[in-house]
Design a protein around this motif. Sequence first.
Motif, short mmCIF file in Angstrom:
data_model
loop_
_atom_site.label_atom_id
_atom_site.label_comp_id
_atom_site.label_asym_id
_atom_site.label_seq_id
_atom_site.Cartn_x
_atom_site.Cartn_y
_atom_site.Cartn_z
N THR A 1 -18.94 -84.26 57.89
CA THR A 1 -20.08 -84.73 57.27
C THR A 1 -21.28 -84.46 58.06
O THR A 1 -22.25 -84.21 57.38
N VAL A 2 -21.32 -84.10 59.35
CA VAL A 2 -22.45 -83.61 60.32
C VAL A 2 -22.83 -82.30 59.68
O VAL A 2 -23.78 -81.77 59.51
N LEU A 3 -21.62 -81.36 59.62
CA LEU A 3 -21.79 -79.98 58.84
C LEU A 3 -22.56 -79.94 57.62
O LEU A 3 -23.45 -79.20 57.34
N VAL A 4 -22.05 -81.00 56.71
CA VAL A 4 -22.59 -81.06 55.41
C VAL A 4 -23.97 -81.44 55.55
O VAL A 4 -24.92 -80.89 54.76
N HIS A 5 -24.50 -82.55 56.33
CA HIS A 5 -25.76 -82.68 56.77
C HIS A 5 -26.66 -81.49 57.33
O HIS A 5 -27.73 -81.08 56.69
N VAL A 6 -26.01 -80.77 58.03
CA VAL A 6 -26.89 -79.56 58.53
C VAL A 6 -27.05 -78.37 57.56
O VAL A 6 -28.05 -77.97 57.33
N LEU A 7 -25.68 -78.09 56.61
CA LEU A 7 -26.15 -77.37 55.45
C LEU A 7 -27.15 -77.90 54.50
O LEU A 7 -28.25 -77.09 53.96
N PHE A 8 -27.10 -79.25 54.39
CA PHE A 8 -27.90 -79.98 53.40
C PHE A 8 -29.66 -79.62 53.78
O PHE A 8 -30.49 -79.55 52.97
N CYS B 1 -34.86 -77.05 53.22
CA CYS B 1 -35.82 -76.32 54.05
C CYS B 1 -36.00 -74.90 53.42
O CYS B 1 -37.11 -74.33 53.44
N PHE B 2 -34.86 -74.32 53.16
CA PHE B 2 -34.81 -72.87 52.44
C PHE B 2 -34.23 -72.84 51.12
O PHE B 2 -33.16 -72.47 50.79
N PRO B 3 -34.96 -73.55 49.86
CA PRO B 3 -34.40 -73.60 48.82
C PRO B 3 -34.12 -72.30 48.06
O PRO B 3 -33.35 -72.29 47.10
N LEU C 1 -32.12 -70.19 49.33
CA LEU C 1 -30.92 -69.74 49.53
C LEU C 1 -29.70 -70.76 48.63
O LEU C 1 -28.89 -70.35 48.89
N ILE C 2 -30.12 -71.54 47.86
CA ILE C 2 -29.31 -72.16 46.91
C ILE C 2 -28.41 -71.43 46.24
O ILE C 2 -27.30 -71.49 46.26
N LEU C 3 -29.14 -70.96 45.20
CA LEU C 3 -28.35 -70.07 44.21
C LEU C 3 -27.69 -68.95 45.15
O LEU C 3 -26.44 -68.55 44.40
N PRO C 4 -28.34 -67.95 45.84
CA PRO C 4 -27.28 -67.01 46.70
C PRO C 4 -25.98 -67.83 47.14
O PRO C 4 -24.96 -67.20 47.43
N THR C 5 -26.19 -68.99 47.77
CA THR C 5 -25.15 -69.63 48.56
C THR C 5 -23.88 -70.09 47.42
O THR C 5 -22.92 -69.89 47.87
N VAL C 6 -24.44 -70.60 46.57
CA VAL C 6 -23.33 -70.88 45.40
C VAL C 6 -22.62 -69.88 44.81
O VAL C 6 -21.28 -69.87 44.77
N PHE C 7 -23.36 -68.81 44.53
CA PHE C 7 -22.75 -67.31 44.20
C PHE C 7 -21.71 -66.71 45.17
O PHE C 7 -20.84 -66.38 44.88
N LEU C 8 -22.16 -66.87 46.39
CA LEU C 8 -21.41 -66.25 47.36
C LEU C 8 -20.14 -67.05 47.69
O LEU C 8 -19.24 -66.33 47.91
N TYR C 9 -20.53 -68.39 47.48
CA TYR C 9 -19.32 -69.36 47.65
C TYR C 9 -18.13 -69.09 46.52
O TYR C 9 -17.01 -68.97 46.95
N MET C 10 -18.60 -68.80 45.28
CA MET C 10 -17.65 -68.59 44.25
C MET C 10 -17.01 -67.07 44.58
O MET C 10 -15.87 -66.86 44.40
N GLY D 1 -33.66 -88.38 50.51
CA GLY D 1 -32.81 -88.85 49.34
C GLY D 1 -31.33 -88.62 49.67
O GLY D 1 -30.29 -89.42 49.49
N GLY D 2 -31.08 -87.37 50.43
CA GLY D 2 -29.82 -86.66 50.79
C GLY D 2 -29.32 -87.73 51.83
O GLY D 2 -28.03 -88.15 51.78
#
Length: 1008
Positions: free
Chosen positions: A835-842, A847-849, A851-860, A975-976
């Motif tokens: 949960t703490v790691l997810v908070h850090v990633l969130f 803060c750096f939106p 990175l959202i799409l690059p992170t999703v595609f890199l994860y896939m 919200g998160g």
Amino acid sequence: MSNLKLGVEVVGAHDLMPKDGQGTSNAFVELHFDHQKFRTTIKDKDLSPVWNESFYFNISDPNSLSNLSLEACVYHHNRENNSKSFLGKVRLTGTSFVPNSDAIVLHYPLEKRGILSRVKGELGLKVFVTDDPSTRSSNPLPAMESSLFSDSHASQTQAPEQKISKKAQKLFSDDKSESRHTFHHLPNSNQSQQQQHVPPAATQPSMDYGIREMKSDPQAPRVVRMLSGSSAQPVDYALKETSPFLGGGQIVGGRVIRGDRHAGTYDLVEQMKYLFVRVVKARDLPAKDVTGSLDPYVEVKVGNYKGITKHFEKKQNPEWNEVFAFARDRMQSSVLEVVVKDKDLVKDDFVGFVMFDLNEVPTRVPPDSPLAPEWYRLEDKKGEKTKGELMVAVWYGTQADEAFPDAWHSDAISPDSSSYISTLIRSKVYHSPRLWYVRVNVIEAQDLVASDKSRFSDAYVKVQIGNQVLKTKMVQSRTMNPVWNEDLMFVAAEPFDDHLILSVEDRTGPNKDESLGKVVIPLNTVEKRADDRIVRSRWFNLEKSMSAAMDEHQAKKDKFSSRLHLRVVLDGGYHVLDESTHYCSDLRPTAKQLWKPSIGVLELGILNADGLHPMKTREGKGTSDTYCVAKYGQKWVRTRTIINSLSPKYNEQYTWEVFDPATVLIVGVFDNNQLGGSNGNKDAKIGKVRIRLSTLETGRVYTHSYPLLVLQPSGVKKMGELHLAIRFSYTSFANMMFLYSRPLLPKMHYARPLTVMQQDMLRHQAVNVVAARLGRAEPPLRKEIVEYMSDADSHLWSMRRSKANFFRLMSVFSGLLSVGKWFGEVSMWKNPITTVLVHVLFVMLVCFPELILPTVFLYMFLIGVWNYRFRPHYPPHMNARISHADAVNPDELDEEFDTFPSRQSPEIVRFRYDRLRSVAGRIQTVVGDVATQGERVQALLSWRDPRATTVFLIFCVVVAIVLYATPFQVLALLGGFYFMRHPRFRQRTPSAPINFFRRLPARTDSML
């Protein structure tokens, strides 16, 4: 010795730690007590496994029982290196042991082995002490450091243990007061399926602890499990990889290990040697009858096998030109006899013979030219030369010989069989006719003349091509000029021998029609098109009779008559679907000018079948007369029929051009029921295999034994196994990859799409057209074969298919459900580190939106790379578990095999209708709930509830001001953090927004 024993029932575990890198574990439990050790079976791919296994320990000293302890360790079994990983343990002291009558199932939280161990979950155990003398202790396991064992060789429960299991099940169902201690998780479907097919053993089998796995047997087929989890099949239904010796060499792991012999064109089948005998003709044969005539025929004999040519009446210089092929491995003689006989009513007369020593016969290897036949002088029974000569050619060859397809085969006919059935058993290649869609646009009619002038006509047009009949809607016209403007679609095949017949009908009464005129248009005169350009319409004169409509000169005469306005065209821009859309073997349009070049070649070697189920009884013994049919594109192939064999060897190879990798090859096995002289019997289906080309690696040779699974009224049944060799090779890698960006179907399917109802109707008509055309071939490819290979009945209702599709849909959404469950665990802080790691990633992503799409595609990308290790190395095949055929209700199967319309009694039909109403009622409830939620969303602004709408509007104004004044990142972070807040800041009741939404009105109160 004391009879006191400690009984331990391992019920199951819950929420174990995943260890295999795919979010699951292969869990088993080891029990340690008083220097004894037992082990449960392995539950593959299951984080909540269920065992329900019982074990009994000997208690060496009952007085020291309170000082002893039971330790249950849960491990994950790594099958790659036969190691085990710790998942947790439970330790119980002897003071907690109770008698059997007081024992219940309890869940114990798993404990860590060390400070750094990561453990979670619970283990359900039932521990008790018994002194029943009939209870025998389980056999302890020897110490094994390498942990080599198989889940199929685990300790078995004894008869008393089964009684304990029944008591535990009774606890589950009856003891409601102890429900909070009861283990409620369902058993793993994979294990339950295996238990259904493994008969219970009366005695405990000997255990080899993995010794069998260490023995090397290179020729034994390797069982390949298709899928894990809920779609796994019994071992008997699994695919088996083989390593046969084929014409190109031995196949090992898809690669060809070249041998000493040269690889010919038939490199995907085993080389079979034959003795070929070509009987060409005879001359100057002596007369045998009193009238001086001769009815000659030739008898070719090798050992017990005998082939006979056709006979000619009253001909002394006959020509046969027939070929006989004798399997070399079945020949029991070193001499070939070619005997000429005279056909007679009582007894055939001997004319002469020619004898060959088989040791002197030459060998022919293609591409050598055919062996030239020679003239041989006939000999009488004494070996002396007599009158007459026979032209014969004899040579050794293989199935690659061009004479092989049309030859009489000794391995396809039983000894001493006559040759009249030879046409029904030969291997043949068929080509489906080129199919076209016929679009008939019925626009209007003019100056119709009805017999009853006192009423307005109710006119419609009936259109017919062959057995296909369609009608337009009925139009009432006051001026006798009705307008329809309807499109009707038909299927026609080249060459266009049929006629398009249109009849204008007037409905004069119930089930009573009057013909107002007919038009007959030959299909070979209809204009063709390959796109959606407009074709000009034409007026056709209506004739009163069919003969007048067929007369071209009558149509050209200038006269007054009623007319019909039509636009008729042959649409070549479509692909005529004659197969199910889910597994088409060809996607090209009808018009050849739209065809693209081929991208590769598909090669199929039909090797043999094994363990076939007897389909008929002959001479008091079960047997089968089987042949195979393969279909890809417009090319159908049929192997020769092997008579009286449950393990036939075909060894025939065929080749197809490939135009699209997203296509499916279908191979079926059938039993020939036409050999008894009756043409009315249908050939019985034994099973079929579907192979999608896109799942094959290019250049690799796939040699597998496929199970032939057939759904019967009694359930799914394995009819045998079919051994195939498949290779897909591409000619242009760039063209093949380019196809992945192109539409699946031709352009016309998107420019002028057909409705679902039209597609189903046209597919049914296309199958009938193809079946009728192939049924006229020699030997005929019967209608039941074409329908089975084309899945003509796949559109009919089936409760089993509906359940299977529902569970397929659930498996598709299981990933989303797993993500939601994981996020719920993160929000509930079940694992604080995660949960703490997810908070850090969130926080980082907010803060750096960017990175959202690059992170999703890199994860896939990383997931795909990780799954590359587990990619399948075999083509998919029929799966009884996915088809929901292994646990189907008998009445549902009877309904699926019922005819249309039903032939069952009214009581059974009423019961099935009520069951269908029950299922539809559940669907209706779900649809109503979804509609209710949507109407509540609409009610936010519709003022149906004035107070709720007022509150929502005030909320919108406040939110708009807050969003305007507050940076988006801050709102996203708040919200998160709110959604992932700690459980101590959560309430057990729903939140205020959810309560507000559920109170909104819907239209359910307006429903009748």
